[in-house]
Design an enzyme around this catalytic site. Structure first.
Site, PDB file in Angstrom:
ATOM      1  N   GLU A  70       0.233  -7.722   1.139  1.00  0.00           N
ATOM      2  CA  GLU A  70      -1.064  -7.101   0.869  1.00  0.00           C
ATOM      3  C   GLU A  70      -2.007  -7.995   0.071  1.00  0.00           C
ATOM      4  OE1 GLU A  70       1.851  -5.661   0.512  1.00  0.00           O
ATOM      5  OE2 GLU A  70       1.859  -3.704   1.484  1.00  0.00           O
TER       6      GLU A  70
ATOM      7  N   PHE B 232       8.167   8.798  -4.129  1.00  0.00           N
ATOM      8  CA  PHE B 232       8.467   7.517  -3.499  1.00  0.00           C
ATOM      9  C   PHE B 232       7.163   6.753  -3.219  1.00  0.00           C
ATOM     10  CE2 PHE B 232       9.172   5.021   0.444  1.00  0.00           C
ATOM     11  CZ  PHE B 232       9.979   4.051  -0.133  1.00  0.00           C
ATOM     12  N   GLN B 233       7.142   5.500  -3.591  1.00  0.00           N
ATOM     13  CA  GLN B 233       5.964   4.628  -3.441  1.00  0.00           C
ATOM     14  C   GLN B 233       4.719   5.226  -4.090  1.00  0.00           C
ATOM     15  OE1 GLN B 233       5.727   3.277   0.713  1.00  0.00           O
ATOM     16  NE2 GLN B 233       6.948   1.518   0.095  1.00  0.00           N
TER      17      GLN B 233
ATOM     18  N   LYS C 169      -2.065  11.346   1.311  1.00  0.00           N
ATOM     19  CA  LYS C 169      -1.706  11.522   2.712  1.00  0.00           C
ATOM     20  C   LYS C 169      -2.128  12.886   3.253  1.00  0.00           C
ATOM     21  CE  LYS C 169       1.992  10.454   5.917  1.00  0.00           C
ATOM     22  NZ  LYS C 169       3.389  10.034   6.103  1.00  0.00           N
TER      23      LYS C 169
ATOM     24  N   MET D 107      -2.598 -29.889 -12.069  1.00  0.00           N
ATOM     25  CA  MET D 107      -3.499 -29.556 -13.166  1.00  0.00           C
ATOM     26  C   MET D 107      -2.714 -29.160 -14.415  1.00  0.00           C
ATOM     27  SD  MET D 107      -6.623 -29.721 -13.886  1.00  0.00           S
ATOM     28  CE  MET D 107      -7.965 -29.435 -12.739  1.00  0.00           C
TER      29      MET D 107
END
Lengths: 588, 180
Positions: free
Chosen positions: A52, A114-115, A164, A482
């Protein structure tokens, strides 16, 4: 026009009505209704990334090179948290972005489902605004509001978190009306009296400078055009931040190069010695100002910015002008032309004389080599090979990023994508993917480092899937260059964890993904290999083996002022090389 | 200059900090207080006092009163940063706009018997505090006033058996006929 749709249907309809053609995302449990809706239509194309975070950076690259809003679709929990780095990146660099996140059903929110994560809580400090949609009848309005907020004023990311059950529920769809937002109506026209005062001050300036930034790019191509006109009519020298490159052409005669920590000597010296500074869409970042109490000590400062909170944040200014850069520059150019000020010709010539002197120091000079590819040389050759082609460049973060800014020259806005504010390693390849989606058939190159590229290497798979012929040009010095440079300069040469001991074979890696791998090891073969890369109509990983210990100069060391730059010639190669112990050298 | 090696410029000029009262009119929607508080904690601003309540039910507006301390440059930043929040309608620096009216409400529980109890009641009366609860062993006083008065009252009650304090923080309004 209002009609009944499911929440998922409302999301898709809103995207279409907002003119969205591409979205970047990754499916998951809490967004499946939206993915199902996506499947049953052809107007919006979805680009499946591999993580993502890649979606967010791809949307940034898309937005940066088009001026449109980038759109991201991810699931709840880890989908949302993975996107947070890209969202923060977009906030820091003022990139318009709408992120749609799935959420667990409303009755489960707060139950550690969940999630589940508190997406609006997590993203509150890294968005312009965010919404948790609890009622499907609010969804259409919020979607349109989200696009409005993302692109208006100082652009930035917004998050719309949709449970949802709201995606399944049926509600009323309303189209994007041209409504005035009840609280958010940024001022775009600058105050004319202030602009007049600014023009008067500029007309009297003996040692003026234009210091421009990403705000010019964000304001649109017309703003870049007006900036060029302003330079034309005033004949002021002009420098830019990392984010503003391309607004004024690098081939323009008034161009001083980039300013700041790794800016050119002439840009930084002119900033230090100027008597009138016109800051256009930049924000006096600490990489720009260096030591703040020694920053342009004798200058009257004019600051044009659409965000009032950028004014007087780090540096006190004399004439603040709040407004959109394009609108303000239009008035400024008009007023300058109308007043046709009589300038002090001698002072003007003296100032340019001084600048020519600074230019003469040739601060970007480096010692080239016959045996190894110098990283600066590699960028110079790459730039040369891209001349005449419509080229879009992204970068990762580190030495290669600064070399790209110094040695790849931009004559157009929206051609340069880099993570300036947040400094996100792993930004470049997904950003290049976003740019290539927006500009099929054009040359898109991610100038990368060997460490940065590994942070989002999985997105090579995305490029292969969509046949995006992006080019990943890795300046491979086998160090986090760097980090090592700072350790050499500031931490007694103790190279703590900045050596990449076990790099992959980038050519084989490319082949494993189904892309093309090319390696260049000598300066003699470099041009041919670059030609081969550009001619390849596939994603390419270019493993450019460069001098391991080259460092990035010029540089304003920490705690120093603009006129205390460290030039490459001040730091002998031997010193740097001695900094690496014998044991370290055998590893290289 | 003995500055540690750093990629950042570590020193900053010290300006004198001042205390200002800000009045912030916001949409009364979920998370709006979190946005305001998060802004203060995230950017390292101080909150000396904060009160929030819905003030216009029909229009869904709440008013947040914040007392904050910072240098003039930081105070200007705070105002602009607050204005940048999408649900914020208006921000007024009441201190900068003139002498504002500021009040706080205090409830203080004083427990004790005998001479101390009589003294507590006598002093409360002098401060025009109300007795809102009492038994033979305690009083709860309610007092409204400026912060200085509240603090003074607390100090006086301290040796007289003060056991608990609840105070609202400052609510403030500008003088004169004009609304915010």
């Amino acid at each position: 026009m209002s009609r009944e749709l499911t929440g998922a249907g409302i999301v898709l309809q809103a995207l279409k009505d907002q003119g969205v053609e591409h979205i970047f995302g990754y499916p998951g449990g809490a967004v499946l209704p939206i993915y199902d809706e996506l499947f049953q239509q052809d107007d919006v194309q979805h680009i499946l990334v591999r993580q993502e975070g890649g979606a967010a950076h791809a949307a940034e690259g898309y937005a940066r090179t088009t001026g449109k809003v980038g759109v991201v679709l991810v699931t709840s929990g880890p989908g949302a948290t993975n996107a947070v780095t890209g969202i923060t990146d977009a906030l820091m660099d003022s990139i318009p972005m709408v992120v749609i996140t799935g959420q667990v059903p409303t009755h489960l929110i707060g139950n550690d489902a969940f999630q589940e994560c508190d997406t609006v809580g997590i993203t509150r400090p890294c968005t312009k605004h965010n919404w948790l949609v609890r009622d499907v009848n609010d969804l259409a309005r919020i979607m349109h509001e989200a696009f409005y907020v993302a692109r208006s004023g100082r652009p930035g990311p917004v998050v719309v978190d949709i449970p949802k059950d709201v995606q399944f529920a049926t509600g009323t769809y309303v189209g994007p009306k041209n409504i005035r937002h009840k609280t958010y109506n940024p001022q775009v026209k600058g105050d004319l009296d202030r602009i007049r005062a600014a023009v008067d001050l500029m007309a009297q300036a003996k040692r003026p400078i234009l210091y421009t930034g990403g705000g010019v790019i964000n304001s649109g191509p017309a703003a870049s055009q007006l900036l060029r006109e302003l330079v034309e009519v005033t004949d002021f020298p002009i420098t830019s931040t990392l984010m503003g490159l391309g607004a004024y052409p690098a081939s323009g005669k008034n161009w001083l190069g980039m300013l700041g920590m790794h800016g050119t000597y002439e840009a930084n010296m002119a900033m230090h010695d100027c008597d009138v500074m016109v800051c256009v869409g930049a924000r006096f970042d600490d990489r720009i100002t260096g030591r703040i109490d020694a920053f342009a000590p004798n200058a009257k400062k004019i600051h044009i910015d659409i965000d009032p909170s950028s004014i007087n944040k780090n540096v006190r200014v004399d004439i603040p002008i709040i407004g959109d850069v394009g609108h303000v520059l239009e008035d400024m150019v008009r007023l300058w032309r109308a007043s046709a000020p009589q300038r002090d010709k001698k002072a003007h010539d003296d100032w340019w004389g001084k600048i020519r002197g600074w230019r003469g120091r040739n601060s970007l000079a480096y010692r080239n080599s016959d045996s190894v590819i110098m990283p600066q040389y590699a960028i110079e050759r790459l730039y040369d090979a891209c001349k005449g082609k419509e080229t879009y460049i992204s970068t990762e973060v580190g030495q290669h990023q600064m070399w790209a800014a110094q040695f790849f020259h931009f004559d157009q806005p929206n051609r340069w994508m880099t993570s300036g504010g947040l400094g996100t390693m792993g930004y470049g390849m997904p950003a290049a993917i976003g740019a290539q989606i927006a500009h099929p058939g054009k040359l898109v190159i991610d100038i990368a480092g060997d460490a940065s590229i590994l942070m989002n290497i999985q997105e090579l798979s995305t490029a292969v899937q969509y046949r995006l012929p992006i080019k990943v040009f890795i300046l491979n010095n086998q160090y986090m260059g760097m980090v090592r440079q700072w350790q050499q300069l500031l931490h007694g040469n103790r190279m703590s964890e900045s050596y990449m001991e076990s790099l992959p074979d980038f050519v084989k890696l490319a082949e494993a993904y189904g892309a093309v791998g090319i390696r260049a090891q000598t300066p003699q073969e470099l041009d041919g290999k670059i030609e081969e890369m550009i001619a390849t109509d596939h994603p390419v990983i270019f493993d450019c083996r460069v001098a391991a210990l080259a460092n990035c100069f010029p540089m304003i060391p920490s705690g120093k002022a603009h006129n205390e730059m460290l030039l490459g010639e001040d730091v002998a190669d031997e010193e740097i090389e001695n900094a690496i112990g014998e044991e370290g050298k055998t590893l290289v | 200059m003995n500055q540690p090696a750093s990629a950042y410029f570590l020193q900053h000029a010290e300006e004198k900090a001042v205390t200002h009262t800000l009045s912030v009119l916001v949409d009364n929607e979920p998370g709006v207080l979190a946005r305001v508080i998060g802004l203060f904690s995230g950017r390292g601003y101080n909150i000396d006092s904060l009160t929030v309540s819905e003030t216009e039910h029909e229009a869904h507006l709440s008013r947040i009163t914040i007392v904050t301390t910072g240098t003039p440059m930081v105070l200007e930043q705070i105002k602009h940063q607050l204005e940048r929040l999408i649900p914020v309608h208006r921000v007024h620096d009441l201190t900068a706009e003139g002498r504002s009216l500021e009040r706080e409400l205090l409830m203080v529980k004083v427990a004790g018997q005998g001479e101390q109890r009589v003294e507590a009641l006598r002093l409360a009366d002098a401060f025009r505090a109300q007795v809102i609860d009492a038994t033979q062993t305690h009083f709860v006083f309610e007092l409204t006033g400026r912060t200085s008065k509240i603090e003074q009252f607390i100090e006086i009650m301290q040796p007289l058996g003060l056991v608990e304090i609840a105070r609202t923080g400052i609510a403030a309004v500008a003088r004169g006929p004009e609304p915010m």
